[in-house]
Motif scaffolding. Sequence first.
Motif, PDB file in Angstrom:
ATOM      1  N   THR A 141      38.318  32.439  22.187  1.00 26.16           N
ATOM      2  CA  THR A 141      40.140  32.121  23.155  1.00 26.16           C
ATOM      3  C   THR A 141      40.239  33.099  23.588  1.00 26.16           C
ATOM      4  N   LEU A 142      40.719  32.919  24.335  1.00 24.93           N
ATOM      5  CA  LEU A 142      41.006  34.208  25.896  1.00 24.93           C
ATOM      6  C   LEU A 142      42.215  33.656  26.124  1.00 24.93           C
ATOM      7  N   LEU A 143      43.707  34.660  25.723  1.00 22.54           N
ATOM      8  CA  LEU A 143      45.409  34.081  26.067  1.00 22.54           C
ATOM      9  C   LEU A 143      45.172  35.005  26.912  1.00 22.54           C
ATOM     10  N   LEU A 144      45.118  34.891  28.547  1.00 22.90           N
ATOM     11  CA  LEU A 144      45.500  35.802  29.179  1.00 22.90           C
ATOM     12  C   LEU A 144      47.108  35.484  30.034  1.00 22.90           C
ATOM     13  N   GLY A 145      48.022  36.613  29.217  1.00 17.93           N
ATOM     14  CA  GLY A 145      49.516  36.075  30.414  1.00 17.93           C
ATOM     15  C   GLY A 145      49.380  36.519  31.240  1.00 17.93           C
ATOM     16  N   SER A 146      50.394  35.840  31.732  1.00 21.28           N
ATOM     17  CA  SER A 146      51.472  36.269  33.089  1.00 21.28           C
ATOM     18  C   SER A 146      52.174  37.551  33.073  1.00 21.28           C
ATOM     19  N   ARG A 147      51.866  38.872  33.749  1.00 24.45           N
ATOM     20  CA  ARG A 147      52.810  39.821  33.767  1.00 24.45           C
ATOM     21  C   ARG A 147      54.373  39.697  34.243  1.00 24.45           C
ATOM     22  N   ASN A 148      54.052  38.257  34.936  1.00 22.50           N
ATOM     23  CA  ASN A 148      55.917  37.775  35.716  1.00 22.50           C
ATOM     24  C   ASN A 148      56.519  36.834  35.176  1.00 22.50           C
ATOM     25  N   ALA A 149      55.875  36.934  33.955  1.00 28.61           N
ATOM     26  CA  ALA A 149      57.174  35.883  33.140  1.00 28.61           C
ATOM     27  C   ALA A 149      58.612  35.940  33.547  1.00 28.61           C
ATOM     28  N   VAL A 150      58.878  35.135  33.592  1.00 28.90           N
ATOM     29  CA  VAL A 150      60.794  34.914  33.753  1.00 28.90           C
ATOM     30  C   VAL A 150      61.442  34.330  32.493  1.00 28.90           C
ATOM     31  N   LYS A 151      62.435  34.290  32.829  1.00 25.61           N
ATOM     32  CA  LYS A 151      63.706  34.311  31.122  1.00 25.61           C
ATOM     33  C   LYS A 151      63.569  33.037  31.663  1.00 25.61           C
ATOM     34  N   GLY A 152      63.075  32.297  30.291  1.00 20.90           N
ATOM     35  CA  GLY A 152      63.490  31.111  29.648  1.00 20.90           C
ATOM     36  C   GLY A 152      62.223  30.613  28.798  1.00 20.90           C
TER      37      GLY A 152
ATOM     38  N   VAL B  37      40.804  50.054  28.208  1.00 23.13           N
ATOM     39  CA  VAL B  37      41.058  49.097  28.201  1.00 23.13           C
ATOM     40  C   VAL B  37      40.660  47.389  29.014  1.00 23.13           C
ATOM     41  N   GLN B  38      39.988  46.950  29.640  1.00 26.16           N
ATOM     42  CA  GLN B  38      39.047  46.226  30.561  1.00 26.16           C
ATOM     43  C   GLN B  38      37.820  45.761  28.920  1.00 26.16           C
ATOM     44  N   ALA B  39      37.246  46.959  28.656  1.00 30.30           N
ATOM     45  CA  ALA B  39      36.398  46.284  27.660  1.00 30.30           C
ATOM     46  C   ALA B  39      36.149  45.531  27.260  1.00 30.30           C
ATOM     47  N   ARG B  40      38.100  46.396  26.300  1.00 28.87           N
ATOM     48  CA  ARG B  40      38.089  45.710  24.897  1.00 28.87           C
ATOM     49  C   ARG B  40      38.492  43.601  25.285  1.00 28.87           C
ATOM     50  N   LEU B  41      38.759  43.631  26.288  1.00 31.47           N
ATOM     51  CA  LEU B  41      38.921  41.822  26.802  1.00 31.47           C
ATOM     52  C   LEU B  41      37.590  41.654  27.212  1.00 31.47           C
TER      53      LEU B  41
ATOM     54  N   ALA C 157      35.197  38.422  27.176  1.00 30.39           N
ATOM     55  CA  ALA C 157      35.007  37.374  27.349  1.00 30.39           C
ATOM     56  C   ALA C 157      33.210  36.995  27.824  1.00 30.39           C
ATOM     57  N   ARG C 158      32.830  38.119  26.818  1.00 30.04           N
ATOM     58  CA  ARG C 158      31.704  38.227  27.108  1.00 30.04           C
ATOM     59  C   ARG C 158      30.873  37.021  26.581  1.00 30.04           C
ATOM     60  N   GLU C 159      31.641  36.448  25.706  1.00 33.97           N
ATOM     61  CA  GLU C 159      30.766  35.349  24.706  1.00 33.97           C
ATOM     62  C   GLU C 159      31.686  33.665  25.106  1.00 33.97           C
TER      63      GLU C 159
ATOM     64  N   SER D 259      28.762  30.604  32.850  1.00 35.29           N
ATOM     65  CA  SER D 259      28.924  32.209  33.552  1.00 35.29           C
ATOM     66  C   SER D 259      29.516  32.187  34.568  1.00 35.29           C
ATOM     67  N   ARG D 260      30.087  30.935  35.345  1.00 33.00           N
ATOM     68  CA  ARG D 260      30.928  31.296  36.362  1.00 33.00           C
ATOM     69  C   ARG D 260      32.137  31.758  35.988  1.00 33.00           C
ATOM     70  N   LEU D 261      32.453  30.141  35.298  1.00 28.69           N
ATOM     71  CA  LEU D 261      33.887  31.040  34.621  1.00 28.69           C
ATOM     72  C   LEU D 261      34.222  32.240  33.797  1.00 28.69           C
ATOM     73  N   ARG D 262      32.920  33.007  33.004  1.00 27.61           N
ATOM     74  CA  ARG D 262      33.107  34.243  32.736  1.00 27.61           C
ATOM     75  C   ARG D 262      33.177  35.345  33.392  1.00 27.61           C
ATOM     76  N   TRP D 263      32.402  34.554  34.783  1.00 29.30           N
ATOM     77  CA  TRP D 263      32.275  35.619  36.536  1.00 29.30           C
ATOM     78  C   TRP D 263      34.107  35.348  36.229  1.00 29.30           C
ATOM     79  N   GLU D 264      34.411  34.293  36.335  1.00 36.26           N
ATOM     80  CA  GLU D 264      35.677  34.545  37.373  1.00 36.26           C
ATOM     81  C   GLU D 264      37.015  34.775  36.179  1.00 36.26           C
ATOM     82  N   ILE D 265      36.743  35.241  35.443  1.00 37.29           N
ATOM     83  CA  ILE D 265      37.258  36.052  33.354  1.00 37.29           C
ATOM     84  C   ILE D 265      37.003  37.205  33.704  1.00 37.29           C
ATOM     85  N   GLU D 266      36.265  37.363  33.858  1.00 44.72           N
ATOM     86  CA  GLU D 266      36.023  39.647  34.154  1.00 44.72           C
ATOM     87  C   GLU D 266      36.781  39.493  35.268  1.00 44.72           C
TER      88      GLU D 266
END
Lengths: 374, 468
Positions: free
Chosen positions: A193-204, A345-349, A353-355, A359-366
């Motif tokens: 599971t890769l959960l990549l939350g947005s940094r721009n979350a709004v209230k609510g 930090v990037q290496a941690r995620l 992602a390497r899992e 390949s296309r999705l892996r590249w997108e996530i990276e």
Amino acid sequence: MEKSRLAVVNALPTKTYRFLKVNEIGIGIPEQATDGGDPWNGMTPPTGVTFSRVERQEELPDEIRAIETGMGASIDRALSDHGIPANILTVAAGAAIEEPVVMPVAVSCGSATMTSLVIRAEAGSSLTLILDMTGSDAGCAAARSFFGLSTRIRAESGAHIRLVHLERFGASITNFDDIGGWCEEGAQIELTTLLLGSRNAVKGSEGSFLGARVTLSGDTSRFVNRTGYYFGGQTSLDMNIVADQRGRETVSDMIFRGVLADHASKTWRGTIDFKSGSAGSVGDEQEDTLMLSPHVRNSSVPVILCAEEDVDGRHGATIGQLSEDMLFYMSSRGIAVEEARRMIVQARLKSIAREIPDSRLRWEIEQWIEKEIA
Amino acid sequence: MSEKQQVNDIDRSLYDFKDDESGGDFYRIEEGLTEEIVLQVSEEKKDPDWMRDFRLRCLDIYNRTPMVPWGPSIDGLDMGRIATYVRHKGEMKTDWEDVPEDIKNTFERLGIPQAERESLAGVGAQYDSELVYHNVREEVAAAGVVYTDLESALRGEFADMIREHFMHLVPPTDHKFAALHGAVWSGGSFVYVPRGVKVDIPLQSYFRLNAKGAGQFEHTLIIVDEGADLHFIEGCSAPKYNVANLHAGCVELYVKRGARLRYSTIENWSKNMYNLNTKRALIEEDGVMEWVSGSFGSAVSFLYPSTILKGNRSRMEYTGITFAGEGQNLDTGAKVVMQGQDTSCVISSKSISKSGGIGTYRSSVIIGKDAHRAKASISCDSLMLDSESRADTIPAMEILTDDADVGHEARIGRISDDAIFYLMSRGIAEADARAMIVSGFADSVSKELPLEYAVEMNNLIKLEMTGG
């Protein structure tokens, strides 16, 4: 979204001090939430796989409905109450599906939907299913969205199911991802599971909720979990992962690796539950949380429950900042501190992602990781 | 190797003797918990008005507070059947020779006077609800160290200090049994170590609950002033009855700037005891709190010594072991709140479960948003000796600052067959090999205790392993 009904979810398998506020959490399920539609979107199933659908949760066979999930029975009730159909993917006995089945899920701005999936892996079969879940940030800040996904997996003897959940939702979405698994003898469920939350979350937005519970019922069955997450802005993540080990010589192997930035908050509950009769079993959960801002909040509850003598259960956690030794090592090799920090930090995620087996999705996530964590 | 040895229940004859209360030497308030009973206790204690009012307020809080929804069941505890106050009709003495014969015999059998002579700076001995003996060595008293019963302190020159500190760290609103304690507390000690005074040898309080169906609610209040140093030891035991007994004591510890306090406990209540004890320490700048805890007795325990690291650079160490045998459900651990900068804590917990016993390690570590550069290291190891028992670990950590450094590790497992085989190959019988391995497992705790207590703890482990 107007009215919602509170569902109590992600309950710890055993309660602890109330002042910590980790025993469970509430999530508002919008009253108008509807079915997310056909998840296969006209896709032709690979040979050995069939898609089917029942219109009501109550029509599912008892052995599917009995599968407990990480978020708990409240989600099952919400699916029933909202009349959400169940979409069933069946892998025929002995069928080994080599190519991953990729299922894109796009959550539209302001919508409130729930999707129910059931995976039935018959004896000796194998399948990789990738759910690529996205939402839209742009222009959606004012209209809050809701998306819920329930996945129940029954892996019969010797079956091997690999489930990959990629979540790249937008700023204003409340979402849940509830997983329940049942493994018979020699079966294996692998969950990435890769959960990549947005940094721009709004209230609510109430944030992201993840629950997974896998029951290792059969001897020598296995549960492998890899979770990576990045949450920044005002986002929050609430997790409850349980390995319920009942059979002999079962194995659970769980790694949680994440980064919190800005004002993000996270609660993680991880449980290894050795039931009586699980002799010879092994359970391991490792958590590694990086805190990048003085405003983040991290709660961790690593639980081991044990009613069997002949087991080996372990937990390890490291929570805090980047290792000074690591930064020093990289600096001494001519890498600027900020660059070193970014790389670590990037290496941690990326290690999670390497899992991703596509390949296309892996590249997108990276690419996402490199862009968002700059 | 997988064949299990027969392990018998512990022979507790050392602790399991009782005095007959029917001879008229004992005063006992009727069972139950009502306003009249609380007022009766207050009258017995000759409380000042504020304390009487405080007791009544605590009773009200108790009645309104629900039991916590976690932890072992205490359904077997019926407050309507607990006598909250029982005392011998004699007064507290400062000379062993003056202590009533039957009570003196009890403490002689427990080895308290001998320990006082050989290795303690002072001793307090509580029997049921009241202290029966309190004494401190002359040279320790001459250094200004105060070690007395709490009731005397409440009425003497330290009255204001007691009022300022009593149940401020553990308010009655903390939980149901803190409120109960506030309502019916009786006995316990007050210790004050003046600024800069280092007490080289430990003080000890020993608590004995002899009365059947009774509760013990002693209150221990210790203030270690700036730069001072103290080791305080508490021990407790009771004979076994076929009805529930209750221990709901309260310990409040104030460690001032640069001071150090080590608080050691060997808890060996009988297995009909509900041990619902509360311990809390507040540590100021550069102060050090060390908890050493051995939990062996009780039917049910809820015990989590908690520490507030308020001052910068203050630190805490907790070293504990719990041995849960047949019929026991022992829920133990530690809590720490880190508020000051550069604070640190080390929690090391071990538990052993056998013969159907349930051992639970439960903890919380909270690192506040201003606790910059706080460091926490937590480890808990649990040993399962059979599959009838349970061992659970339920730690929780809440971290609100990014520059904290937290490490946690836990392990649950069994005695390694290889280790037993190794010892047996050197001529050691399997039972002895197991006992040796368990003693080794507990070594991190026993080495923190004074020799006499380490020996007692190792004996307890040996008894539990072999059935005596």
